[in-house]
Design an enzyme around this catalytic site. Sequence first.
Site, mmCIF file in Angstrom:
data_model
loop_
_atom_site.group_PDB
_atom_site.id
_atom_site.type_symbol
_atom_site.label_atom_id
_atom_site.label_comp_id
_atom_site.label_asym_id
_atom_site.label_seq_id
_atom_site.Cartn_x
_atom_site.Cartn_y
_atom_site.Cartn_z
ATOM 1 N N PRO A 1 33.480 37.753 28.632
ATOM 2 C CG PRO A 1 34.935 39.806 28.494
ATOM 3 C CD PRO A 1 33.929 39.139 29.411
ATOM 4 C CG ASN B 1 37.764 31.575 35.910
ATOM 5 O OD1 ASN B 1 38.668 32.068 37.221
ATOM 6 N ND2 ASN B 1 39.439 31.945 34.499
ATOM 7 C CG ASP C 1 40.139 55.763 49.153
ATOM 8 O OD1 ASP C 1 39.358 54.034 49.399
ATOM 9 O OD2 ASP C 1 39.866 55.885 48.294
ATOM 10 C CG LEU D 1 37.659 59.031 47.112
ATOM 11 C CD1 LEU D 1 36.673 60.475 47.550
ATOM 12 C CD2 LEU D 1 36.498 58.592 47.617
ATOM 13 C CG ASP E 1 45.297 34.145 46.991
ATOM 14 O OD1 ASP E 1 45.607 34.820 46.600
ATOM 15 O OD2 ASP E 1 44.653 32.677 47.181
ATOM 16 C CE1 TYR F 1 47.237 43.700 43.635
ATOM 17 C CE2 TYR F 1 47.040 41.634 43.401
ATOM 18 C CZ TYR F 1 46.165 42.287 44.431
ATOM 19 O OH TYR F 1 45.816 42.183 45.375
ATOM 20 C CB SER F 2 51.493 38.504 42.854
ATOM 21 O OG SER F 2 51.585 38.253 41.266
HETATM 22 P P1 NAD Z 1 39.817 47.994 44.927
HETATM 23 O O1 NAD Z 1 40.488 48.314 44.057
HETATM 24 O O2 NAD Z 1 38.298 48.032 45.205
HETATM 25 O O3 NAD Z 1 40.216 49.204 46.640
HETATM 26 C C1 NAD Z 1 41.021 50.300 46.405
HETATM 27 C C2 NAD Z 1 41.076 51.057 47.172
HETATM 28 O O4 NAD Z 1 42.084 51.727 47.503
HETATM 29 C C3 NAD Z 1 39.456 52.278 46.922
HETATM 30 O O5 NAD Z 1 39.206 52.855 47.521
HETATM 31 C C4 NAD Z 1 40.912 52.713 45.997
HETATM 32 O O6 NAD Z 1 40.680 54.578 46.237
HETATM 33 C C5 NAD Z 1 42.315 53.206 47.559
HETATM 34 N N1 NAD Z 1 43.211 54.196 46.517
HETATM 35 C C6 NAD Z 1 43.713 53.025 45.636
HETATM 36 N N2 NAD Z 1 45.171 53.697 45.651
HETATM 37 C C7 NAD Z 1 45.272 53.967 46.764
HETATM 38 C C8 NAD Z 1 46.468 55.680 47.078
HETATM 39 N N3 NAD Z 1 47.737 56.387 46.483
HETATM 40 N N4 NAD Z 1 46.289 55.843 48.605
HETATM 41 C C9 NAD Z 1 45.368 56.424 48.753
HETATM 42 N N5 NAD Z 1 44.138 55.001 48.546
HETATM 43 C C10 NAD Z 1 44.106 54.941 47.457
HETATM 44 O O7 NAD Z 1 40.980 46.506 46.092
HETATM 45 P P2 NAD Z 1 40.047 45.455 46.783
HETATM 46 O O8 NAD Z 1 39.372 44.798 46.065
HETATM 47 O O9 NAD Z 1 38.846 46.468 47.853
HETATM 48 O O10 NAD Z 1 41.860 45.324 48.277
HETATM 49 C C11 NAD Z 1 41.390 46.238 49.160
HETATM 50 C C12 NAD Z 1 42.756 45.081 49.574
HETATM 51 O O11 NAD Z 1 42.653 43.409 49.946
HETATM 52 C C13 NAD Z 1 44.167 45.510 48.407
HETATM 53 O O12 NAD Z 1 45.262 45.002 49.557
HETATM 54 C C14 NAD Z 1 44.120 43.830 47.837
HETATM 55 O O13 NAD Z 1 45.501 43.728 47.662
HETATM 56 C C15 NAD Z 1 44.102 43.230 49.301
HETATM 57 N N6 NAD Z 1 42.946 41.741 48.564
HETATM 58 C C16 NAD Z 1 42.145 41.542 47.398
HETATM 59 C C17 NAD Z 1 41.404 40.783 47.310
HETATM 60 C C18 NAD Z 1 40.410 41.078 46.206
HETATM 61 O O14 NAD Z 1 40.037 39.957 45.856
HETATM 62 N N7 NAD Z 1 40.130 42.169 45.848
HETATM 63 C C19 NAD Z 1 42.356 39.332 47.920
HETATM 64 C C20 NAD Z 1 42.864 39.281 48.449
HETATM 65 C C21 NAD Z 1 43.699 40.381 48.605
HETATM 66 P P1 TYD Z 2 40.299 38.859 38.612
HETATM 67 O O1 TYD Z 2 39.145 39.023 39.258
HETATM 68 O O2 TYD Z 2 41.154 39.528 37.733
HETATM 69 O O3 TYD Z 2 41.153 38.446 39.941
HETATM 70 P P2 TYD Z 2 41.982 37.889 40.309
HETATM 71 O O4 TYD Z 2 43.497 37.773 39.083
HETATM 72 O O5 TYD Z 2 43.228 38.326 40.754
HETATM 73 O O6 TYD Z 2 42.320 36.203 39.847
HETATM 74 O O7 TYD Z 2 39.799 37.390 37.628
HETATM 75 C C1 TYD Z 2 39.406 35.947 38.128
HETATM 76 C C2 TYD Z 2 40.052 34.582 37.021
HETATM 77 O O8 TYD Z 2 38.929 35.287 35.941
HETATM 78 C C3 TYD Z 2 41.844 34.456 36.981
HETATM 79 O O9 TYD Z 2 42.177 33.740 36.295
HETATM 80 C C4 TYD Z 2 41.415 35.442 35.816
HETATM 81 C C5 TYD Z 2 39.438 35.108 34.723
HETATM 82 N N1 TYD Z 2 38.860 36.598 34.160
HETATM 83 C C6 TYD Z 2 38.664 35.936 32.766
HETATM 84 O O10 TYD Z 2 38.518 35.267 32.174
HETATM 85 N N2 TYD Z 2 37.769 37.339 32.037
HETATM 86 C C7 TYD Z 2 37.773 38.290 32.482
HETATM 87 O O11 TYD Z 2 37.189 39.407 31.817
HETATM 88 C C8 TYD Z 2 38.446 38.868 34.421
HETATM 89 C C9 TYD Z 2 38.479 39.906 34.461
HETATM 90 C C10 TYD Z 2 39.087 37.491 34.489
#
Ligand code: NAD
Ligand code: TYD
Length: 355
Positions: free
Chosen positions: A216, A260, A35, A37, A137, A161-162
């Site tokens: 928000p 939401n 990682d 960090l 997703d 992002y996506s």
């Molecule tokens: P997060 O942002 O909490 O954590 C990302 C981690 O990756 C951090 O520890 C960061 O230090 C590390 N990182 C970032 N850039 C890096 C780099 N260049 N080199 C090495 N390490 C690096 O993310 P998360 O929410 O835990 O998501 C983890 C994975 O799951 C991601 O691939 C995300 O796309 C996927 N995912 C997340 C969700 C969600 O709801 N959070 C849902 C589905 C899939």
């Molecule tokens: P988020 O947690 O950023 O996840 P994602 O965009 O990956 O689904 O947002 C979840 C939903 O909540 C999305 O429809 C955007 C909305 N949202 C708010 O309405 N207010 C906020 O401050 C944030 C961060 C998200």
Amino acid sequence: MNKTIIITGGAGFIGSHVVRLFVKKYPHYTIVNLDALTYAGNLENLKDIENSPNYIFEKANIVDAAAVQTLFEKYQPDGVIHLAAESHVDRSITSPLDFVYTNVIGTVNLLNAAKDLWAPRPSEGAWRGRFHHVSTDEVYGALGETGFFTEETKYDPHSPYSASKASSDHFVAAYADTYGLPVVITNCSNNYGPNHFPEKLIPLMIHNIINNKPLPVYGDGKYTRDWLYVIDHARAIDLVFHEGVTGGKYNVGGFNEWKNIDLVNLLCRQMDEKLRRPEGTSAQLITFVKDRPGHDLRYAIDATRISKELGWSPSVTFEEGLSKTIDWYLENKEWLAHVTSGDYQQYYQQQYEKK
Ligand code: NAD
Ligand code: TYD
């Protein structure tokens, strides 16, 4: 069997739960947490297991191909579970290139290192290793009022992002098709739970309710997400990594859709109760703000494949998971204080100036 597994992004939200599960459940494995960090990575997430004999932390950036190659040579992993990513849609709108570097180039660097290590030697017939790519997703785009994303749904990403995650999924599939690299991909819905950085909806709302700050809600609040408790996602990753078919793709979701605004209202009610505030106190903080550009209306996962083939299903209801999550944040105010200092303050300030 003894195995060495590199888990990337193990200091982040989901990665830390995956690392903990693997370190505890498989004491005969060596788990290497790779990682960089970034602002989202925090070793405090892993305090309870950091001294485990089968756990190693390596600070490295996956964008640095040479560093990645060196670590693969050093540890000779039998498997990779790749979670490292830039993960926040709003940040991707302001800094898309960061997402290209980490999510696309970083993934290709890992694929190259895995390919070099696991390709069959002249004396061997088969590939070694398994590359598990953890994705979202959001690669499928947005749904209308009805329907679900299946593994066959066409990719149609809308946010930077996506788009970067979709690109990384395509590279993973291309390395399987072109070279024969043994891969699996999981595409999961929105996660929630302990250790979630408070820029995402649920932890941001919890943080703001604790601090009596505005909540928000983007646009009209009717946007819909399918929420899954993070530990259930970690269980799904464990199952697919060990039992998923090579080259397979599995959707993971909570069968748990919330608009939401309804979710924020539920959170407000639970927080009022836990903070012993009069009912309705937190909901007064709800503020409708300017919408996110390109905001996807609805995500909903059809998780039939992973349920039928691997017997996975979520272990907690949303109300239980949310209650546990709130309790964790109330008991870990120090964690919240640490992660909301520095970069967070600057980021948060900029977000609100825009609206
Ligand atoms: P997060 O942002 O909490 O954590 C990302 C981690 O990756 C951090 O520890 C960061 O230090 C590390 N990182 C970032 N850039 C890096 C780099 N260049 N080199 C090495 N390490 C690096 O993310 P998360 O929410 O835990 O998501 C983890 C994975 O799951 C991601 O691939 C995300 O796309 C996927 N995912 C997340 C969700 C969600 O709801 N959070 C849902 C589905 C899939
Ligand atoms: P988020 O947690 O950023 O996840 P994602 O965009 O990956 O689904 O947002 C979840 C939903 O909540 C999305 O429809 C955007 C909305 N949202 C708010 O309405 N207010 C906020 O401050 C944030 C961060 C998200």
